[in-house]
Scaffold this motif. Sequence first.
Motif, short mmCIF file in Angstrom:
data_model
loop_
_atom_site.label_atom_id
_atom_site.label_comp_id
_atom_site.label_asym_id
_atom_site.label_seq_id
_atom_site.Cartn_x
_atom_site.Cartn_y
_atom_site.Cartn_z
N SER A 7 23.56 -10.65 44.19
CA SER A 7 22.93 -11.01 42.83
C SER A 7 22.91 -12.75 43.04
O SER A 7 21.67 -13.46 42.61
N ALA A 8 23.98 -13.31 43.66
CA ALA A 8 23.80 -14.74 43.75
C ALA A 8 22.76 -14.99 44.65
O ALA A 8 22.15 -16.02 44.34
N VAL A 9 22.70 -14.61 45.74
CA VAL A 9 21.60 -14.73 46.71
C VAL A 9 20.22 -14.67 46.15
O VAL A 9 19.38 -15.63 46.27
N ALA A 10 20.06 -13.49 45.56
CA ALA A 10 18.88 -13.33 44.56
C ALA A 10 18.41 -14.53 43.67
O ALA A 10 17.13 -15.00 43.67
N ALA A 11 19.31 -14.77 42.90
CA ALA A 11 19.37 -15.99 42.07
C ALA A 11 18.79 -17.29 42.56
O ALA A 11 17.91 -18.04 42.14
N LEU A 12 19.52 -17.61 43.70
CA LEU A 12 19.06 -18.88 44.46
C LEU A 12 17.69 -18.61 44.88
O LEU A 12 17.05 -19.53 45.19
N LEU A 13 17.54 -17.36 45.54
CA LEU A 13 15.65 -17.38 45.85
C LEU A 13 14.92 -17.37 44.89
O LEU A 13 13.81 -18.11 45.07
N VAL A 14 15.10 -17.01 43.68
CA VAL A 14 14.18 -17.23 42.50
C VAL A 14 14.11 -18.84 42.31
O VAL A 14 12.98 -19.27 41.96
N ASN A 15 15.18 -19.64 42.29
CA ASN A 15 15.19 -21.00 42.11
C ASN A 15 14.36 -21.65 43.27
O ASN A 15 13.46 -22.47 42.82
N THR A 16 14.51 -21.19 44.48
CA THR A 16 13.77 -21.87 45.48
C THR A 16 12.17 -21.73 45.34
O THR A 16 11.48 -22.46 45.81
N THR A 17 12.07 -20.59 44.88
CA THR A 17 10.38 -20.06 44.84
C THR A 17 10.07 -20.82 43.84
O THR A 17 8.78 -21.45 43.77
N ILE A 18 10.67 -21.24 42.56
CA ILE A 18 9.93 -21.75 41.51
C ILE A 18 10.01 -23.51 42.04
O ILE A 18 8.90 -24.09 41.89
#
Length: 296
Positions: A7-18
């Motif tokens: 979940s932490a990795v997925a959250a960071l991927l959302v951040n980097t995409t935005i």
Amino acid sequence: MQHIPKSAVAALLVNTTIWGLSWTGMRALESMGLHPLWATAAIFAGCTAMLLAAKRRDIGQLRRHPELIGVALASGLTNTAFNVAIAYGDVVRVILLFYLMPIWAVVLARIVLHEAVTARSLGRVALGLSGAVIVLYQPRLGLPLPRTLPDWLAVLGGMAFAVNNVVLRRLHGVSDGARAIAMLSGGTLLASLLGLAFAAAGQVSWPAAVPGAAWPLVGMWSVLFLVSNLCLQYGVTRLPANITAVVMLAEILVASLSAWLLGAAELRLQDVVGGAFIIAAPWLIRDRRAAAPSAA
């Protein structure tokens, strides 16, 4: 084996995409007459207002944890420097220079989090700097140093981002809401102060003449940056600093690919080679001592 929360990795991927797509918003607003300083101030003011409405109970923690002032300053500098650089500079070049961040994170993680500095972490620094030299090198200009204001702002923003991430990890006991309020209000305050200073000096136009069509775009990016911020501090506080540095490099791919597809950047061979060095650098720090979260 170390457990890495998905979940932490997925959250960071959302951040980097935005953030990898944020250059489109900054350039669109700049084309409407809203300078990136004012755009940053307006967007983060919207973020802060929404967060305060939802997290009123966390405001009190700001007084109990003065270290959050450092988070506010680092976050404000990161966002302001990055947004101005991405609006006026070459997208790929700015992103690559910004993501020298893992180099600064190695030093800061040692000082603040007491994470070990190993041969591999030093190798990561060397490889990252080699990538930067390749990206920046132009024979007619001599030494491969940042030359333009966007170049320097990208490097400065990356340094501030490393500070932000390391301090956030140290404040893992503070609530998500309080950390987010500090980060977003920092972006609002610093961008506003710089906008006022430069506008008073005649260097930046006042936002009074901005068309009404710009403000819905500001609102949309306020929501996106709020989501991005919450995802960032969720992921950063649950992953070791070196793992965070690796995952965050996805922003390079998102920004570079989107800029190339939309015709906003031309990928040179040296950008590809230098970018590969910068992207590869964090993978060198894989030993157990460096990967373990600090208890500090």
